[in-house]
Design a protein around this motif. Sequence first.
Motif, mmCIF file in Angstrom:
data_model
loop_
_atom_site.group_PDB
_atom_site.id
_atom_site.type_symbol
_atom_site.label_atom_id
_atom_site.label_comp_id
_atom_site.label_asym_id
_atom_site.label_seq_id
_atom_site.Cartn_x
_atom_site.Cartn_y
_atom_site.Cartn_z
ATOM 1 N N VAL A 1 1.180 -1.337 -0.072
ATOM 2 C CA VAL A 1 -0.345 -0.038 0.362
ATOM 3 C C VAL A 1 0.992 1.317 -0.354
ATOM 4 O O VAL A 1 0.018 2.440 -0.559
ATOM 5 N N THR A 2 2.045 0.881 0.485
ATOM 6 C CA THR A 2 3.181 2.255 0.507
ATOM 7 C C THR A 2 3.683 2.679 -0.928
ATOM 8 O O THR A 2 3.233 3.617 -0.702
ATOM 9 N N LYS A 3 3.735 1.582 -1.156
ATOM 10 C CA LYS A 3 4.549 1.810 -2.824
ATOM 11 C C LYS A 3 2.965 2.900 -3.337
ATOM 12 O O LYS A 3 3.672 3.346 -4.617
ATOM 13 N N ARG A 4 1.674 1.857 -4.057
ATOM 14 C CA ARG A 4 1.340 2.470 -4.352
ATOM 15 C C ARG A 4 0.627 3.508 -3.854
ATOM 16 O O ARG A 4 0.688 4.410 -4.986
ATOM 17 N N PRO B 1 1.871 15.210 -1.200
ATOM 18 C CA PRO B 1 2.967 13.263 -0.799
ATOM 19 C C PRO B 1 3.396 13.676 0.725
ATOM 20 O O PRO B 1 3.535 12.147 1.257
ATOM 21 N N GLN B 2 3.358 14.668 1.789
ATOM 22 C CA GLN B 2 3.445 14.537 2.521
ATOM 23 C C GLN B 2 2.312 14.294 3.783
ATOM 24 O O GLN B 2 2.323 12.836 4.863
ATOM 25 N N ILE B 3 1.684 15.058 3.445
ATOM 26 C CA ILE B 3 -0.266 14.523 3.286
ATOM 27 C C ILE B 3 -0.121 12.259 3.415
ATOM 28 O O ILE B 3 -0.550 11.672 4.751
ATOM 29 N N LYS C 1 9.525 6.408 1.968
ATOM 30 C CA LYS C 1 10.863 8.065 1.933
ATOM 31 C C LYS C 1 12.056 7.792 0.067
ATOM 32 O O LYS C 1 12.228 8.635 -0.148
ATOM 33 N N GLN C 2 12.032 6.367 -0.168
ATOM 34 C CA GLN C 2 12.415 5.928 -1.755
ATOM 35 C C GLN C 2 11.495 6.007 -2.651
ATOM 36 O O GLN C 2 12.079 6.724 -3.531
ATOM 37 N N THR C 3 10.393 5.736 -2.563
ATOM 38 C CA THR C 3 10.247 4.889 -3.760
ATOM 39 C C THR C 3 9.089 6.022 -4.052
ATOM 40 O O THR C 3 9.327 6.638 -5.155
ATOM 41 N N PHE C 4 9.338 7.352 -3.047
ATOM 42 C CA PHE C 4 8.121 8.322 -3.853
ATOM 43 C C PHE C 4 9.207 9.590 -4.347
ATOM 44 O O PHE C 4 8.872 9.859 -5.880
ATOM 45 N N PRO C 5 10.314 9.917 -4.120
ATOM 46 C CA PRO C 5 11.216 10.750 -4.629
ATOM 47 C C PRO C 5 11.561 9.930 -5.886
ATOM 48 O O PRO C 5 11.671 10.578 -6.866
ATOM 49 N N GLN D 1 11.314 10.290 -11.415
ATOM 50 C CA GLN D 1 11.011 9.997 -13.100
ATOM 51 C C GLN D 1 10.354 10.215 -13.639
ATOM 52 O O GLN D 1 10.825 10.511 -15.010
ATOM 53 N N GLY D 2 8.880 10.730 -12.871
ATOM 54 C CA GLY D 2 7.761 11.741 -13.403
ATOM 55 C C GLY D 2 8.590 12.842 -14.055
ATOM 56 O O GLY D 2 7.646 12.922 -14.740
ATOM 57 N N MET D 3 8.790 13.474 -13.322
ATOM 58 C CA MET D 3 8.822 14.789 -13.838
ATOM 59 C C MET D 3 10.226 14.452 -14.869
ATOM 60 O O MET D 3 10.620 15.681 -16.116
#
Length: 500
Positions: free
Chosen positions: A238-241, A303-305, A335-339, A344-346
């Motif tokens: 769920v964290t990854k998604r 993202p923080q929320i 902390k790794q997957t979101f950044p 990659q998205g940007m």
Amino acid sequence: MLHYPDLPTANLTWLHVSENGFACLGEAFATPSDPTPLPAAHWVGCNDALRIQLGLPQDLWQQQETIELFTGNRLTADNPTYASVYSGHQFGQWAGQLGDGRALNLGAIQTPAGLQELQLKGAGPTPYSRRGDGRAVLRSSIREFLASEAMHGLGIPTTRALCVTGSPAHVRREEVETAAVVTRVAPSFVRFGHFEHFSSNGQIDELRALADHVVTAHFPLLQDKQGTERYVALLHEVTKRTADLMAHWQAVGFCHGVMNTDNMSVLGLSLDYGPFQYLDGFDANHICNHSDHQGRYSYSRQPQIAYWNLFCLGQALMPLIDEQAPALAALESYKQTFPAAMDQGMRNKLGLSGAHEGDRALVEDLLQVMQQDRVDYTLFWRRLSVAVRESAHSTHAFAPVRDLFMHRERFDTWCARYLERLGANNRQATGDDMLRTNPKYILRNHLGELAIRQAKAGNFAMVQDLLQVLHAPFDEHPTYEAWAGLAPEWASSIEISCSS
Ligand code: AMP
Ligand code: MG
């Protein structure tokens, strides 16, 4: 109180409710609850593309009984509708029990796109309505319908919307409006709040049954794991998604507006479209929800929320995990997957291949210049994509991008760095890729507003036309060129609150 119309026996042969849906969890989860009929129901929007994906009959929209079913005016005898109970944190505070206050579930059906739950939003009060009327107004139903499908068109995980029906019945909000019902479709509507509910009540058997259901029905790859390991893996997934979803939202400039834990999907879908907004001019601090006075859910805080919300889910799962360390490790993977997903998205938006050290600074500096000039977020990316493609054979290709800025020298400085990083090769192909990444059409607030105004006057053509365009937002639609332009002056006065 209205009574169910006396219609001929239903021929809803396509509605085979599956044994494997959420309802199979039993009455602790799914509370039987009947819809309350609405008079003179009519179509507002029909999503034929989704009908086809679900393998539903070709004449679905022609059947009067479908209108009645999707308005909640008729029940199918063997398929009782139900509401589910959940709790949640709202604006950072524990809110206790909430639940489907205006959503009624028809059950899960087997489709070519897998098991899908069907849910009516606005079909009348449920045992979880608290002081609410169980209704949704036409305005917010059209917004949810179009937003879900716009998200899908953009390739962003979301609940879908099959149709909207309307009724002249009055619904009281700040003013008197009319009622509507959205039929939502998703593999599951399970929220973080469902887990919080059973955990906070000490209903550990139910908590485990819910977690097992989510794993078995939706995360089959985790099925072989047993005990603690399974629930840690669930939290990790769920964290990854959620991290992926946040990267998508940020990259496309989407503000959800009410990221309470009861509006967070365990499948990582965009869920519960209320006061959402796609950014017009770029403002990192944009608050789309006029009831969010502190800006808790501003664009840049999302993202923080989401991370905070994941901690609420983690906390709720603790009775199944026991030890803190593996749960914390699962959460900290964010902390790794979101950044990584965001970077990659940007890079995709910029058409950059490979990962270079200075890429994040390049993006951050761009956003600062855009922030200073409130440059239109969608137009910028689209024009940049065209410029990169044109720059294969034109020296003035970037002029239309530059024109979006007031501080042009700041843009020039940034652009020189960008072009150096981009390199000279394959500009045409890179530009083409960027045009498939940076949409031309998004659901700007004023477009939704225009469709709503027409619908209120009984004309639903714009709802349908917007749906078509938003399903293919990367394509050119010459007839609708105006919808790709800047928001008009009056758009800034549209106020979107939680009232829906
Ligand atoms: P939301 O902020 O829309 O996600 O809603 C929060 C909670 O309020 C959920 O439990 C909803 O089901 C409930 N709710 C919102 N609007 C209504 C309404 N008009 N009638 C009943 N319940 C509602
Ligand atoms: Mg909600």
